[in-house]
Design a protein around this motif. Structure first.
Motif, PDB file in Angstrom:
ATOM      1  N   THR A  37     -36.791  27.111  13.464  1.00  7.30           N
ATOM      2  CA  THR A  37     -35.960  26.809  14.629  1.00  7.30           C
ATOM      3  C   THR A  37     -35.050  25.623  14.359  1.00  7.30           C
ATOM      4  O   THR A  37     -33.868  25.626  14.739  1.00  7.30           O
ATOM      5  N   ILE A  38     -35.575  24.596  13.714  1.00 12.13           N
ATOM      6  CA  ILE A  38     -34.760  23.419  13.382  1.00 12.13           C
ATOM      7  C   ILE A  38     -33.630  23.800  12.435  1.00 12.13           C
ATOM      8  O   ILE A  38     -32.481  23.367  12.603  1.00 12.13           O
ATOM      9  N   ARG A  39     -33.928  24.625  11.419  1.00  9.53           N
ATOM     10  CA  ARG A  39     -32.885  25.043  10.474  1.00  9.53           C
ATOM     11  C   ARG A  39     -31.778  25.812  11.192  1.00  9.53           C
ATOM     12  O   ARG A  39     -30.587  25.515  11.016  1.00  9.53           O
ATOM     13  N   ASN A  40     -32.153  26.784  12.025  1.00 12.85           N
ATOM     14  CA  ASN A  40     -31.151  27.564  12.751  1.00 12.85           C
ATOM     15  C   ASN A  40     -30.348  26.684  13.694  1.00 12.85           C
ATOM     16  O   ASN A  40     -29.125  26.848  13.835  1.00 12.85           O
ATOM     17  N   THR A  41     -31.031  25.748  14.336  1.00  7.30           N
ATOM     18  CA  THR A  41     -30.360  24.876  15.303  1.00  7.30           C
ATOM     19  C   THR A  41     -29.368  23.948  14.630  1.00  7.30           C
ATOM     20  O   THR A  41     -28.214  23.817  15.067  1.00  7.30           O
ATOM     21  N   VAL A  42     -29.787  23.298  13.551  1.00  8.93           N
ATOM     22  CA  VAL A  42     -28.926  22.326  12.877  1.00  8.93           C
ATOM     23  C   VAL A  42     -27.699  22.998  12.271  1.00  8.93           C
ATOM     24  O   VAL A  42     -26.563  22.534  12.446  1.00  8.93           O
ATOM     25  N   LEU A  43     -27.896  24.119  11.564  1.00  7.65           N
ATOM     26  CA  LEU A  43     -26.770  24.781  10.908  1.00  7.65           C
ATOM     27  C   LEU A  43     -25.778  25.352  11.920  1.00  7.65           C
ATOM     28  O   LEU A  43     -24.560  25.195  11.774  1.00  7.65           O
ATOM     29  N   SER A  44     -26.285  26.011  12.948  1.00  3.00           N
ATOM     30  CA  SER A  44     -25.384  26.563  13.962  1.00  3.00           C
ATOM     31  C   SER A  44     -24.695  25.451  14.735  1.00  3.00           C
ATOM     32  O   SER A  44     -23.519  25.569  15.101  1.00  3.00           O
ATOM     33  N   LEU A  45     -25.404  24.345  14.973  1.00  4.23           N
ATOM     34  CA  LEU A  45     -24.812  23.207  15.682  1.00  4.23           C
ATOM     35  C   LEU A  45     -23.637  22.628  14.896  1.00  4.23           C
ATOM     36  O   LEU A  45     -22.572  22.360  15.456  1.00  4.23           O
ATOM     37  N   LEU A  46     -23.819  22.450  13.589  1.00  2.57           N
ATOM     38  CA  LEU A  46     -22.740  21.913  12.757  1.00  2.57           C
ATOM     39  C   LEU A  46     -21.529  22.839  12.757  1.00  2.57           C
ATOM     40  O   LEU A  46     -20.383  22.382  12.878  1.00  2.57           O
ATOM     41  N   LEU A  47     -21.774  24.129  12.640  1.00  5.41           N
ATOM     42  CA  LEU A  47     -20.674  25.092  12.627  1.00  5.41           C
ATOM     43  C   LEU A  47     -19.933  25.107  13.958  1.00  5.41           C
ATOM     44  O   LEU A  47     -18.700  25.149  14.003  1.00  5.41           O
ATOM     45  N   VAL A  48     -20.686  25.080  15.042  1.00  5.05           N
ATOM     46  CA  VAL A  48     -20.066  25.109  16.369  1.00  5.05           C
ATOM     47  C   VAL A  48     -19.228  23.857  16.598  1.00  5.05           C
ATOM     48  O   VAL A  48     -18.104  23.935  17.107  1.00  5.05           O
ATOM     49  N   VAL A  49     -19.747  22.694  16.230  1.00  2.00           N
ATOM     50  CA  VAL A  49     -19.023  21.446  16.437  1.00  2.00           C
ATOM     51  C   VAL A  49     -17.740  21.411  15.601  1.00  2.00           C
ATOM     52  O   VAL A  49     -16.657  21.061  16.102  1.00  2.00           O
ATOM     53  N   ILE A  50     -17.832  21.803  14.328  1.00  3.72           N
ATOM     54  CA  ILE A  50     -16.661  21.759  13.444  1.00  3.72           C
ATOM     55  C   ILE A  50     -15.602  22.774  13.877  1.00  3.72           C
ATOM     56  O   ILE A  50     -14.423  22.437  14.058  1.00  3.72           O
ATOM     57  N   ILE A  51     -16.019  24.032  14.056  1.00  2.00           N
ATOM     58  CA  ILE A  51     -15.060  25.080  14.442  1.00  2.00           C
ATOM     59  C   ILE A  51     -14.512  24.818  15.838  1.00  2.00           C
ATOM     60  O   ILE A  51     -13.301  24.959  16.088  1.00  2.00           O
ATOM     61  N   GLY A  52     -15.381  24.439  16.778  1.00  4.93           N
ATOM     62  CA  GLY A  52     -14.931  24.174  18.147  1.00  4.93           C
ATOM     63  C   GLY A  52     -13.939  23.029  18.203  1.00  4.93           C
ATOM     64  O   GLY A  52     -12.961  23.084  18.960  1.00  4.93           O
ATOM     65  N   PHE A  53     -14.174  21.981  17.394  1.00  5.29           N
ATOM     66  CA  PHE A  53     -13.249  20.837  17.385  1.00  5.29           C
ATOM     67  C   PHE A  53     -11.882  21.241  16.851  1.00  5.29           C
ATOM     68  O   PHE A  53     -10.854  20.937  17.464  1.00  5.29           O
ATOM     69  N   ILE A  54     -11.858  21.937  15.721  1.00  2.00           N
ATOM     70  CA  ILE A  54     -10.574  22.302  15.103  1.00  2.00           C
ATOM     71  C   ILE A  54      -9.805  23.279  15.979  1.00  2.00           C
ATOM     72  O   ILE A  54      -8.609  23.093  16.257  1.00  2.00           O
ATOM     73  N   VAL A  55     -10.477  24.341  16.447  1.00  2.00           N
ATOM     74  CA  VAL A  55      -9.795  25.346  17.268  1.00  2.00           C
ATOM     75  C   VAL A  55      -9.358  24.753  18.605  1.00  2.00           C
ATOM     76  O   VAL A  55      -8.236  24.981  19.067  1.00  2.00           O
ATOM     77  N   GLY A  56     -10.250  23.971  19.239  1.00  2.00           N
ATOM     78  CA  GLY A  56      -9.899  23.360  20.517  1.00  2.00           C
ATOM     79  C   GLY A  56      -8.722  22.415  20.403  1.00  2.00           C
ATOM     80  O   GLY A  56      -7.850  22.366  21.282  1.00  2.00           O
TER      81      GLY A  56
END
Length: 284
Positions: free
Chosen positions: A81-100
């Motif tokens: 759960t920690i692995r899935n959470t951390v990796l998806s969190l990083l991707l969401v933050v990076i992609i969301g920041f750039i696209v937003g």
């Protein structure tokens, strides 16, 4: 006469404030009591719990904690759960920041269509995609791998990230970027060394929202993962429920261990969540 009216007005104000505080106190108790009940119920034996689920335990009993930690795979589930959470969190933050940022700052053909596309992602219910997602991951051979759940978690986290970042960036003065450009800063350097730190509050909020949604996610973890070694905490907790009887104190022990990280994160960043949501909801 004026003093009497003033005194009546003050009494009404105090009565109203007392009533508001009483309502908030009752609401707080209803929120806190389940966690407290979960804790002291985990200290009971099965017979003691069945006799009276609400009563406090006669003595503290940590046997259930030892059994859950030693006889189940909860540590491995937490690691997954920690692995899935951390990796998806990083991707969401990076992609969301750039696209937003791009949607907020630049005016180009198809901008509104792109923004609407991401906003539609916030409206699609997860249960409507269960069968298509299962078929897609089965046909492509992407199911039952360590990275399987990262894709849906990231996809469902990006829309809210884009929405919050886009709203937040509109409140950032464009003069910051113009001054950086005059000083010879490249676009990439301006984006990641000037705008990124300014957007840190909303990005922390995005990360916290993604953490809670991923940590507690059950549906995709159930249908896309079947290997015991890849299960997450929400799915793993289902093994504590028997077909004919359930050891509720043991199950509550596992639930308490599962929600403990989320509770710690929430108490640490609760103010940041509120500030970020308010900041992201205000259009400049």
């Amino acid at each position: 006469m004026d003093k009497v009216k003033r005194a009546d007005k003050i009494r009404k104000i105090h009565a109203g404030a007392l009533l508001q505080n009483l309502i908030l106190l009752i609401f707080s108790i209803t929120c806190i009591f389940p966690a407290v009940w979960l804790f002291y119920s985990s200290m009971k034996s099965k017979a003691e719990f069945n006799a009276n689920p609400i009563k406090l335990p006669a003595h503290l009993n940590f046997e259930h904690y030892i059994d859950v930690l030693t006889k189940s795979n909860i540590i491995q589930w937490m690691g997954n759960t920690i692995r899935n959470t951390v990796l998806s969190l990083l991707l969401v933050v990076i992609i969301g920041f750039i696209v937003g940022y791009f949607i907020s700052r630049f005016r180009f053909r198809g901008r509104k269509l792109m923004y609407g596309y991401f906003m539609m992602g916030m409206l699609v219910p997860i249960h409507a995609l269960m069968i298509p997602m299962y078929v897609l991951f089965t046909k492509t051979g992407m199911g039952d791998t360590w990275y399987t759940l990262i894709f849906p978690y990231t996809a469902f986290g990006i829309p809210i990230a884009v929405f919050l970042v886009e709203s937040y960036v509109q409140n950032i003065p464009k003069e910051l970027e113009e001054a950086a450009a005059i000083d010879g800063s490249s676009f990439g350097r301006t984006l990641f060394t000037i705008i990124l730190p300014v957007c840190l509050p909303i990005l922390v909020t995005v990360g916290i929202i993604q953490f809670f949604s991923t940590w507690n996610e059950f549906t995709f973890a159930l249908i896309l993962i079947s290997k015991e070694t890849l299960k997450t905490v929400p799915v793993g907790l289902t093994i504590f429920k028997g077909q004919y009887s359930t050891d509720y104190p043991q199950m509550m022990t596992a639930m308490l261990l599962a929600i403990l990280p989320a509770m710690v994160i929430y108490f640490i960043f609760s103010k940041q969540i509120i500030k970020g949501m308010v900041a992201g909801a205000v259009k400049g």
